[in-house]
Motif scaffolding. Structure first.
Motif, PDB file in Angstrom:
ATOM      1  N   GLY A 157      72.108  -8.753  55.913  1.00 12.19           N
ATOM      2  CA  GLY A 157      72.935  -8.514  54.734  1.00 12.19           C
ATOM      3  C   GLY A 157      72.984  -7.038  54.374  1.00 12.19           C
ATOM      4  N   ASP A 158      73.015  -6.733  53.082  1.00 13.50           N
ATOM      5  CA  ASP A 158      73.147  -5.346  52.643  1.00 13.50           C
ATOM      6  C   ASP A 158      72.004  -4.466  53.123  1.00 13.50           C
ATOM      7  N   ALA A 159      70.812  -5.026  53.264  1.00  7.86           N
ATOM      8  CA  ALA A 159      69.667  -4.228  53.707  1.00  7.86           C
ATOM      9  C   ALA A 159      69.895  -3.643  55.097  1.00  7.86           C
ATOM     10  N   GLY A 160      70.653  -4.341  55.931  1.00  9.91           N
ATOM     11  CA  GLY A 160      70.886  -3.881  57.288  1.00  9.91           C
ATOM     12  C   GLY A 160      72.266  -3.300  57.523  1.00  9.91           C
ATOM     13  N   MET A 161      73.034  -3.067  56.451  1.00  8.50           N
ATOM     14  CA  MET A 161      74.417  -2.638  56.624  1.00  8.50           C
ATOM     15  C   MET A 161      74.525  -1.249  57.240  1.00  8.50           C
ATOM     16  N   ASN A 162      73.660  -0.305  56.836  1.00  7.72           N
ATOM     17  CA  ASN A 162      73.772   1.041  57.380  1.00  7.72           C
ATOM     18  C   ASN A 162      73.426   1.083  58.866  1.00  7.72           C
ATOM     19  N   VAL A 163      72.375   0.365  59.274  1.00  7.33           N
ATOM     20  CA  VAL A 163      72.033   0.384  60.697  1.00  7.33           C
ATOM     21  C   VAL A 163      73.113  -0.318  61.510  1.00  7.33           C
ATOM     22  N   ALA A 164      73.678  -1.403  60.973  1.00  2.80           N
ATOM     23  CA  ALA A 164      74.746  -2.098  61.696  1.00  2.80           C
ATOM     24  C   ALA A 164      75.969  -1.207  61.877  1.00  2.80           C
ATOM     25  N   ASN A 165      76.371  -0.521  60.818  1.00  2.00           N
ATOM     26  CA  ASN A 165      77.555   0.323  60.904  1.00  2.00           C
ATOM     27  C   ASN A 165      77.308   1.566  61.746  1.00  2.00           C
ATOM     28  N   LYS A 166      76.100   2.097  61.689  1.00  6.07           N
ATOM     29  CA  LYS A 166      75.778   3.251  62.531  1.00  6.07           C
ATOM     30  C   LYS A 166      75.772   2.844  64.001  1.00  6.07           C
ATOM     31  N   ALA A 167      75.157   1.720  64.320  1.00  3.06           N
ATOM     32  CA  ALA A 167      75.099   1.257  65.701  1.00  3.06           C
ATOM     33  C   ALA A 167      76.501   0.989  66.250  1.00  3.06           C
ATOM     34  N   THR A 168      77.334   0.323  65.454  1.00  2.00           N
ATOM     35  CA  THR A 168      78.706   0.042  65.879  1.00  2.00           C
ATOM     36  C   THR A 168      79.474   1.335  66.122  1.00  2.00           C
TER      37      THR A 168
END
Length: 258
Positions: free
Chosen positions: A65-76
């Motif tokens: 969820g929101d806790a992992g949003m920055n890592v998800a968007n950076k990785a993508t």
């Protein structure tokens, strides 16, 4: 999610564990000012990112969820920019990351990553479409606004300063100083100031040195060649520590050798 293209730059000997990640965290995240994650699940998502497992980092991050949003968007964003071979899929991934970040801003408006990870993928998307199309869609203004918002919320965000400097440089380089100022608010002095601030905040980063060198040439022409070469000479002395740094170093070498 269909399998993403793997990178071969991080070998078994380069892969880090959580302990190594924590020791290197302040260096690896000096650019984006991301705080050390206390939750083990989030640590694992960031570990996947730094080891080059970008799809796993994205999927794990989104699952948090929101806790992992920055890592998800950076990785993508990093994967799409450096590894995705299919042009349309590359654009789709970048726009998906930007859209998730924009939605994230509504829930966590003070999170600088929510703004930066809207701007970065949009800026990469703009680089491969026409200026006219970018103007029609208002993408340049959205990038500039998001980067300024990231800096307002986190003045230590070196990557946002760097990206904003590159925004000014690329706009002026593509459409000229007058049109760039009137249409996008691009300004040579502001661009140079952003680069200098990025260098002050993150002076030993491959990304900072390379982007600054390229920006100097775009903004000041051949008279900046000596300073640009000095910055690039420093790049050659830096050993990349994770997959993202290896990808950026390889990309920078390809440009210089081309």
């Amino acid at each position: 999610m269909a399998p993403w293209t793997a990178s071969s730059l991080t070998g078994p000997q380069d892969r880090m564990d959580v302990g190594q990640l924590q020791r290197l965290w302040s260096h690896l995240h000096r650019g984006d000012a991301e705080p050390w994650p206390e939750a083990p699940e989030l640590q694992n998502a960031w570990l996947a990112f730094h080891n080059g497992d970008f799809q796993r980092a994205t999927e794990t991050g989104l699952g948090l969820g929101d806790a992992g949003m920055n890592v998800a968007n950076k990785a993508t964003s990093i994967y799409a920019n450096y590894l995705e071979p299919r042009e349309q899929h590359r654009h789709d991934l970048l726009l998906a990351a930007a859209a998730r970040a924009e939605d994230f801003q509504r829930r966590q408006p003070e999170n600088p990553g929510a703004w930066f990870w809207q701007a970065y993928p949009l800026a990469r998307h703009i680089q491969s479409i026409s200026v006219a199309k970018a103007l029609t869609q208002g993408l340049g203004s959205r990038v500039k606004t998001a980067l300024e918002a990231a800096i307002e919320r986190c003045p230590q965000h070196a990557d946002a300063h760097l990206a904003l400097g590159t925004f000014h440089a690329e706009v002026i380089n593509k459409v000229g100083a007058v049109v760039g100022r009137m249409t996008y608010g691009a300004n040579k002095a502001e661009g140079l100031a952003m680069y200098r601030q990025a260098l002050a905040l993150n002076p030993d980063a491959i990304t900072t040195l390379t982007e600054y060198a390229n920006g100097l040439i775009m903004l000041e022409g051949l008279e900046a060649l000596s300073e640009a070469n000095r910055l690039l000479d420093r790049v050659a002395t830096i050993e990349p520590l994770d997959e993202a740094e290896r990808l950026y170093a390889a990309s920078a070498r390809a440009v210089l050798e081309g």
